[in-house]
Every structure is written in C-alpha cells, then in structure tokens.
Design a protein around this motif. Structure first.
Motif, short mmCIF file in Angstrom:
data_model
loop_
_atom_site.label_atom_id
_atom_site.label_comp_id
_atom_site.label_asym_id
_atom_site.label_seq_id
_atom_site.Cartn_x
_atom_site.Cartn_y
_atom_site.Cartn_z
N LYS A 93 0.87 -1.30 0.14
CA LYS A 93 -0.03 -0.02 -0.05
C LYS A 93 0.83 1.24 -0.04
O LYS A 93 0.66 2.34 -0.70
CB LYS A 93 -0.84 0.01 1.42
CG LYS A 93 -1.84 1.15 1.38
CD LYS A 93 -2.72 1.19 2.44
CE LYS A 93 -2.15 0.57 3.91
NZ LYS A 93 -0.97 1.69 4.53
N ALA A 94 1.92 1.03 0.83
CA ALA A 94 2.90 2.29 0.74
C ALA A 94 3.58 2.79 -0.51
O ALA A 94 3.88 3.79 -0.93
CB ALA A 94 3.85 2.39 1.75
N ARG A 95 3.89 1.67 -1.34
CA ARG A 95 4.81 1.82 -2.45
C ARG A 95 3.75 2.15 -3.72
O ARG A 95 2.93 1.20 -4.35
CB ARG A 95 5.12 0.51 -2.90
CG ARG A 95 6.28 -0.17 -1.86
CD ARG A 95 6.93 -1.41 -2.46
NE ARG A 95 7.84 -2.02 -1.50
CZ ARG A 95 7.30 -3.31 -1.07
NH1 ARG A 95 6.25 -3.91 -1.63
NH2 ARG A 95 8.10 -3.82 -0.08
N LYS A 96 3.35 3.36 -3.94
CA LYS A 96 2.46 3.80 -4.69
C LYS A 96 3.11 3.43 -6.29
O LYS A 96 4.05 3.46 -6.64
CB LYS A 96 2.08 5.32 -4.60
CG LYS A 96 1.92 5.79 -3.11
CD LYS A 96 0.57 5.48 -2.69
CE LYS A 96 0.25 5.77 -1.28
NZ LYS A 96 1.44 5.57 -0.34
N ASN A 97 1.89 3.00 -7.07
CA ASN A 97 2.20 2.63 -8.69
C ASN A 97 2.18 4.04 -9.29
O ASN A 97 1.69 5.25 -8.85
CB ASN A 97 1.54 1.60 -9.04
CG ASN A 97 -0.16 1.80 -9.07
OD1 ASN A 97 -0.40 3.14 -9.14
ND2 ASN A 97 -0.81 1.07 -8.68
N ALA A 98 2.26 3.75 -10.71
CA ALA A 98 2.51 5.01 -11.51
C ALA A 98 1.10 5.68 -11.49
O ALA A 98 1.00 7.00 -11.75
CB ALA A 98 3.09 4.81 -12.94
N ALA A 99 -0.12 5.03 -11.68
CA ALA A 99 -1.27 5.57 -11.64
C ALA A 99 -1.69 6.39 -10.45
O ALA A 99 -2.10 7.33 -10.51
CB ALA A 99 -2.33 4.42 -12.02
N GLN A 100 -1.28 5.85 -9.33
CA GLN A 100 -1.62 6.54 -7.90
C GLN A 100 -0.68 7.88 -7.89
O GLN A 100 -1.16 8.76 -7.58
CB GLN A 100 -1.34 5.83 -6.76
CG GLN A 100 -2.15 4.39 -6.63
CD GLN A 100 -1.79 3.72 -5.51
OE1 GLN A 100 -0.78 3.00 -5.60
NE2 GLN A 100 -2.66 3.55 -4.46
N LEU A 101 0.43 7.82 -8.48
CA LEU A 101 1.52 9.04 -8.37
C LEU A 101 0.86 10.02 -9.56
O LEU A 101 1.09 11.15 -8.98
CB LEU A 101 2.81 8.61 -8.75
CG LEU A 101 3.47 7.59 -7.52
CD1 LEU A 101 4.91 7.24 -8.09
CD2 LEU A 101 3.81 8.55 -6.29
N ASP A 102 0.35 9.75 -10.57
CA ASP A 102 -0.06 10.63 -11.52
C ASP A 102 -1.19 11.44 -11.02
O ASP A 102 -1.49 12.38 -11.09
CB ASP A 102 -0.29 9.87 -12.93
CG ASP A 102 0.91 9.52 -13.54
OD1 ASP A 102 1.91 10.15 -13.50
OD2 ASP A 102 0.61 8.70 -14.57
N ALA A 103 -2.20 10.33 -10.30
CA ALA A 103 -3.61 10.93 -9.67
C ALA A 103 -3.22 11.85 -8.62
O ALA A 103 -3.68 12.97 -8.74
CB ALA A 103 -4.13 9.83 -9.19
N THR A 104 -2.50 11.66 -7.80
CA THR A 104 -1.97 12.61 -6.70
C THR A 104 -1.28 13.83 -7.06
O THR A 104 -1.63 14.94 -6.23
CB THR A 104 -1.18 11.69 -5.44
OG1 THR A 104 -1.44 12.43 -4.26
CG2 THR A 104 0.26 11.79 -5.99
#
Length: 605
Positions: A307-318
C-alpha cells in the motif's frame, strides 16, 4: 462546511467520570485500567463511539492514553500535545505525564509499589504493545489482565457504531484491481508458509479491496475486519447494517461479506498458520486463535508495504490532486494578504480556504469530498500548539506582528493533500524571521537529499533538524509522515522520524514538515509533500543506487519571513527553482488577483 468549530473539550466532566471509573475498578477487581486513544483497528482517528480517552479526560488530541488507579490518574502525551493537554484537562484530577520520556511501566511501578493488576480491553491494545509492557514489568509484582472495557460500562450515552456506506474505488485510479492485489499477496503468504492473514487496519482493507468508507471523520475508510486466504479469497466482516448496500466488488470474485458479529467465531475456525502483525493485531485476536489451538505466524501485515509503494497511476493521480489543491491554497493566501491586520480571525481563514478548495474542485473536475484533517489555523500563541484545532472559544483575530501556522489538506478521489505555510500578519520580528529561516533550511535539506537505497526515516530525520540544533532549538514531532491516496493523511509504515526503521522505497509518499514552537508566543511549520524516486546517476560516484524526493505540491513560501543572508547559495538556488516551478505549474490555473499574487511571490530572491 466540513469543519466545525464546536468546543469539544469538557474538563469539568473529568472528575465525576473519573470517580465512576474508579468505582468500576473496584468492582472488576483490578488496580489500574488503561484507556487508550486507539480503537480495535489501531487508527489514529476514531469514530465517536471510540473516543473513550476524550470522554474521560477532555483531551482531544489524536495520540495519547491514560492509566487510572484509585489514587492517581495519568494522561500520557508526547511533546506535540502537552500544551494542549494542559488546556483541556482538569489538572486536579489528571497528571500530565511526559511520554515517552516517562514510560508506562515506570509510572505503574511508582503508582503500585506493592504490586497490582493492570486491566485493559484486549480489543484496544496490540499484542506488541502488551508484550512490551509485560517485558518492562518483568520481575515485579505487577501483572496485566485482559478484562471488559470499564469505560464502556460507565459511558451510558455512548454513541452507536458507525454505519457509513462502503463504496467502490475506481480501478484506474488504484492502478490495479483488487483481484490482482489479492493474487500477489496470496502468493507471498504461500511462500511464507501461511494459510491466511488477519487484517484489522481499515486502510489496508480499503486498499486491498479497492473500496472506501465513511466511518471515520476525514478518513475515507470503513470499519471492517478481513481475512485474506492463501487462495486469494477474502472474508470481509462489516456492520450488519451495511451488508445490503455493499458494492458488487465486495460480494463476488472471491470476496465474501459477513456480519462483523461473526468475526470472532470465524477466527476460531481458521486453519493455520495465521499471519498476524504484532504491531496492529489486537490481543483478543491472538487469544482466540491460541485458545482454538491454531498456529500463528507473526510477521508483517501483508498490505502495509505494498500500500505504501504507490504505483504510477496513483502517483499521476495524486500529482493532479496537488495541483488543483495548490491553486486553491494560492487563492486563499492571496485573499489573506489583501486583508488588514485585525480584520480576519482564525476561523475566517479556515472558512475561506475550504470554500476555495470546493470551488477549485468543481471548476477543475476534482470534487472536494472532505478535508483530510481539521485545518490548523493557529495565530500567535495558538500557533505554538502543533495540532491546534480552532474553536469558537479559542478563535483569535490576527493582529499586527502575529505569525499564522496554516496546515490543511483535502480529500479528493484522486489524492489526499496536506500542506503547511507559515504567514506573517504585518511585519514579522527578527527572532521569528531567524527561526523561520532555520526551519526553511531544514525543509530544503530534506527536499534536496540523495541517499543510498536501504536507509530509513530515522537515518535522515536529523538532517532537517541540524539548522535548528545549531541555535539550540528543535521540534517535538517527526519530520514527516506517510500519506495515502484518497486514504488516511497519516499513513504507515513510512515516516521521517527518529522512531522509523522502515526503509524508504520508490513510490512512498511522505510529508516534509520541520517546525519550531515557542509556547505562549508563536509557532512555525513549513510542509511540502514528497514522493520517493530513484535518483539519476551523477556519473561521479561508485555506482551506488541512490534515491531522492520529488516534490508534489507547489505553493510559494512566504519571502517576508526569510532572512536571505542566512541561506547558502545552494539553498537560494533551490528556493528560486521551486518558486519557478510554482509559477509554471500553478500559474495557468489562476487569474486576476491570485495570478498577480503568485507572480509577486514566485519571483527570484
């Protein structure tokens, strides 16, 4: 408004409630009862039905616990909350204990010199916590004893459990389906020889199943328990009132939903070994498994690190969420700068900022679903309370010479934001400017840092403090906490803190927020949000893999509080580059007075 300004502390109610608890001690046959802040899910924020510590003591901070004997009552709080506790708690009834400098075991030995029985609710304390306490008490005549919750026995108007709706979270924002996550984690369980894992952390369950909830203020998580099996199926346990309205993802594809009243019975039927995390699993869960003769496998909860290691989609969204949020914050700061000293209150700033976030979200297609925590708007002496919450009673009108600590964030479907700026009202004093610049230097040092892979938050925390240490100054909180993506604004296990031993890894999102607080006078904190990433090779070293930070939010840092002569050339260059990025990234989202404000405040030093 998401935020309210009611006065929630009730010091006058402490003495009669303490007397009732002491009567319950005697009836239960224990000499001490422990009252934690935590609930059965070990969350930092709790539902109204779990606010036992606040109900008993009046203290509303998000960390602390109490220990009550027939003669003494200790409220244990760390440096972030001591001033707040002194203002909220009846001093004749409760002693404020400086924790962790004074540990619970030491206090108990002083309070019970002839020994005694320490009662605790086994659903509210973790196995690791009680093991640590027992180790510290070893060799004496004090024993710990699980028992019924004595606060609940005297809290006659206690609210019922939360029944907020559970909703699906979009797979495209999650970057992975629940089935993919479950398959990946189940494989790791099989490799470790575990048949299943018990999940009690609400954000872990929300992440794993791609769901969100509405049971905890400011945190979009559901009250739930879950069991992840090695075949990638999950048994989910929620309040019976929610079962008929669960999203389809909770009732198909290997997810089975149940009434949470059956959780204990389901535990007793498991086939072991069962993975348990000592740092989060309640003592009660361990006891149920032990009594049933089921093998236990103590190790890391399987969701926490993925959960702590955000993937590319999560990083783009945030990143997108932080840009929208930054535009709203810039608009609010431009508005504040246009007001005269003595004309705006702390509540006025909170109200304006929330309104700007709402409006920006609607305009840019990212609705503000909640604030990520109650906005900290602390001016003058209120700013010296690190986690100050403004109420109608504490509200100040900001005066010439005040500093305002403004710490706020939003909950958007695509991200959770958090940012702090310290702002001068009128002309700041020289002492305030010097301290602010030291805090800024620490914040810049973390932002610029490169480090070898494998280091943890404790390895870099001191870097942020070094400029303050040179002036015999410091702050009593960690330098940074982990942050979720439309989840909890305080997310573990990653932290920048003396206490953190978890290695920092690419994709982790953390805050960078050194500060300085002079009780009764002023406070300072500067906070940006960072994502860990691999650092580009410099071509000058020995090929050691290094990591660095990417900054995610862009709001100018108030130049009126900076003593430029204190900054090195590299620090000035970093700040100029950061402000240029603010202008490039946020400028196109602003117009009128806000755009002009950004132009002025983003110019080079």
């Amino acid at each position: 408004m998401f935020q309210s300004f009611d006065t929630t502390a009730s010091p006058e109610q402490g003495p009669p409630r303490l007397a009732a608890l002491r009567a319950a001690l005697s009836a239960a046959g224990v000499d001490v009862f422990l009252v934690p802040r935590a609930d059965a899910h070990q969350g930092e924020y709790v539902a109204p039905c779990d606010e036992r510590l606040a109900w008993l003591t009046g203290f509303t901070g998000s960390a602390g616990f109490a220990a009550v004997t027939p003669e003494r009552a200790g409220l244990f709080v760390d440096g972030r909350y001591r001033a707040q506790a002194r203002g909220q708690v009846d001093a004749k009834s409760f002693e404020i204990v400086n924790w962790p400098e004074t540990g619970l075991a030491k206090w108990l030995k002083e309070a019970l010199p002839d020994g005694g029985r320490v009662g605790y609710d086994p659903w509210l304390h973790t196995r690791g916590e009680i093991d640590k306490l027992n180790d510290a008490l070893e060799g004496g005549d004090i024993i710990t004893l699980p028992c019924d919750n004595l606060v609940d026995s005297i809290w006659h108007d206690r609210p019922g459990p939360p029944t907020g709706a559970i909703t699906a979270y979009p797979d495209d924002l999650a970057g992975e389906t629940s089935a993919q996550k479950r398959a990946r984690l189940a494989e790791a369980l099989r490799e470790a020889g575990a048949r299943c894992a018990v999940l009690t952390l609400t954000d872990s369950i929300a992440w794993l199943l791609n769901i969100r909830g509405a049971d905890i203020p400011r945190n979009p998580v559901p009250h739930a328990f879950a069991i992840l099996h090695d075949d990638a199926t999950v048994d989910l346990f929620v309040n019976a009132a929610k079962l008929d309205a669960l999203p389809p993802s909770c009732t198909r594809d290997g997810v089975r939903a149940h009434d949470d009243a059956g959780f204990a019975a389901a535990l007793a039927e498991l086939e072991g070994p069962v993975r348990l995390d000592r740092s989060s699993v309640p003592v009660a869960v361990v006891k149920i498994l032990t009594d049933a003769g089921i093998a236990r496998d103590f190790g890391a909860e399987p969701c926490v690190l993925p959960k702590a290691r955000k993937n590319a989609a999560q990083l783009d969204a945030t990143r997108a969420a932080h840009l929208r949020d930054g535009a709203a914050v810039c608009e609010a700061l431009a508005w504040l700068d246009a007001q005269e000293p003595g004309s705006v209150s702390e509540i006025g700033v909170v109200t304006e900022l929330e309104a700007r976030r709402r409006a920006r979200g609607e305009e840019l297609g990212g609705e503000l679903l909640d604030i990520s925590f109650d906005t900290i708007s602390g001016s003058g002496p209120n700013g010296a309370l690190a986690h100050y919450r403004v109420s109608e009673d504490s509200n100040r009108t900001m005066q010439e010479g005040d500093l305002l600590v403004l710490d706020s964030g939003g909950q958007y479907l695509d991200g959770t934001t958090d940012i702090t700026r310290t702002l001068p009202i009128g002309d700041p004093g020289a002492d305030e400017r010097a301290a602010f610049t030291r805090v800024l230097q620490g914040m810049i040092a973390i932002s610029r840092l490169r480090w070898p892979r494998g280091l943890s938050g404790r390895d870099i925390d001191a870097i942020a403090r070094y400029p303050l240490w040179l002036a015999d100054q410091d702050y009593a909180h960690g330098t940074g906490h982990g942050i979720g993506v439309y989840l909890c604004v305080h997310e573990g296990p990653q932290r920048i803190s003396r206490a953190s031993e978890v290695p920092l890894e690419p994709g982790m999102i953390l805050s960078n927020e050194p500060g300085y607080y002079r009780e009764g006078a002023f406070g300072i904190r500067i906070e940006n949000i960072l994502a860990v990433q691999e650092a580009a090779p410099l071509g000058t070293g020995d090929g050691v893999t290094q990591l660095c930070f990417e900054t995610l939010n862009y709001v100018p840092i108030d130049r009126r509080l900076i003593d430029v002569d204190q900054l090195s050339a590299d620090e000035r260059d970093w700040l100029d580059d950061y402000h240029a990025d603010c202008l490039e990234k946020i400028g196109p989202l602003l117009e009128g007075d806000a755009a002009a404000w950004l132009e002025r405040n983003a110019r080079p030093l």
